[in-house]
Design a protein around this motif. Structure first.
Motif, PDB file in Angstrom:
ATOM      1  N   MET A  17       0.826  -1.213   0.000  1.00 14.06           N
ATOM      2  CA  MET A  17       0.000   0.000   0.000  1.00 14.06           C
ATOM      3  C   MET A  17       0.859   1.261   0.000  1.00 14.06           C
ATOM      4  O   MET A  17       0.388   2.329  -0.363  1.00 14.06           O
ATOM      5  N   TRP A  28       0.245  -0.874  -4.729  1.00 13.03           N
ATOM      6  CA  TRP A  28      -1.033  -0.192  -4.920  1.00 13.03           C
ATOM      7  C   TRP A  28      -0.783   1.190  -5.520  1.00 13.03           C
ATOM      8  O   TRP A  28       0.137   1.896  -5.105  1.00 13.03           O
ATOM      9  N   GLU A  32      -6.069   2.971  -6.663  1.00 13.05           N
ATOM     10  CA  GLU A  32      -6.501   1.707  -6.055  1.00 13.05           C
ATOM     11  C   GLU A  32      -6.736   1.859  -4.549  1.00 13.05           C
ATOM     12  O   GLU A  32      -7.688   1.299  -4.010  1.00 13.05           O
ATOM     13  N   GLY A 116      -8.571  -4.079  -5.283  1.00  7.67           N
ATOM     14  CA  GLY A 116      -7.144  -3.916  -5.035  1.00  7.67           C
ATOM     15  C   GLY A 116      -6.400  -4.087  -6.342  1.00  7.67           C
ATOM     16  O   GLY A 116      -7.013  -4.277  -7.397  1.00  7.67           O
ATOM     17  N   PRO A 117      -5.090  -4.030  -6.303  1.00  8.59           N
ATOM     18  CA  PRO A 117      -4.314  -4.183  -7.533  1.00  8.59           C
ATOM     19  C   PRO A 117      -4.437  -5.588  -8.110  1.00  8.59           C
ATOM     20  O   PRO A 117      -4.626  -6.559  -7.369  1.00  8.59           O
ATOM     21  N   GLN A 120      -3.238  -9.292  -6.600  1.00  6.05           N
ATOM     22  CA  GLN A 120      -3.240  -9.311  -5.145  1.00  6.05           C
ATOM     23  C   GLN A 120      -3.800 -10.639  -4.644  1.00  6.05           C
ATOM     24  O   GLN A 120      -4.788 -11.143  -5.156  1.00  6.05           O
TER      25      GLN A 120
END
Length: 137
Positions: A17, A28, A32, A116-117, A120
């Motif tokens: 993150m 991220w 996102e 999320g990306p 993930q």
């Protein structure tokens, strides 16, 4: 009944993150992150509107954690995080007051759909009933 809905994560997820990718935890983007916060915020808003929300919080980076345990000599042993032996940790939580285990399971299923990306690794959401009194163990 009240339930604790725990969102699980890893130290690598917190690093991702902040833009530092690793296997299973791609970096991220700001977009996102904002999508994730909006998604989780919408869940909280919906639970608040339904009257089921008691509390909800995201937790800070595990590097800011502190563990306090009793050592063999009976004295406190204090260790600052992160803890390499900890694979998964609680990243955030909701305390909800729901009519049934099925309803809280629906909420947990919704949480697992958080954006999320790409790439993930999905993290589990753990549900634990909260004890109402001394006899609920």
């Amino acid at each position: 009944m009240k339930y604790l809905v725990m969102v699980q994560g890893t130290h690598a997820d917190y690093e991702a993150m902040r833009g530092k990718a690793s296997e299973g935890s791609p970096a991220w983007s700001e977009q996102e992150l904002q999508a994730m916060y909006a998604y989780m915020g919408a869940i909280g808003d919906d639970l608040s509107e339904s009257g089921e929300l008691v509390d909800a919080q995201g937790l800070t980076d595990p590097a800011l954690a502190r563990q306090v345990a009793r050592g063999p000599d009976g004295k406190a042993v204090i260790t600052d995080g992160p803890y390499s032996e900890t694979k998964e940790l609680m990243a955030g939580y909701w305390v909800v007051d729901c009519a049934s285990l099925e309803r809280v399971t629906e909420i947990a299923e919704r949480v697992t759909g958080c954006p999320g990306p790409e790439g993930q690794t999905g993290r589990p959401v753990v549900i634990r009933p909260i004890q109402d009194g001394a006899g609920d163990i």
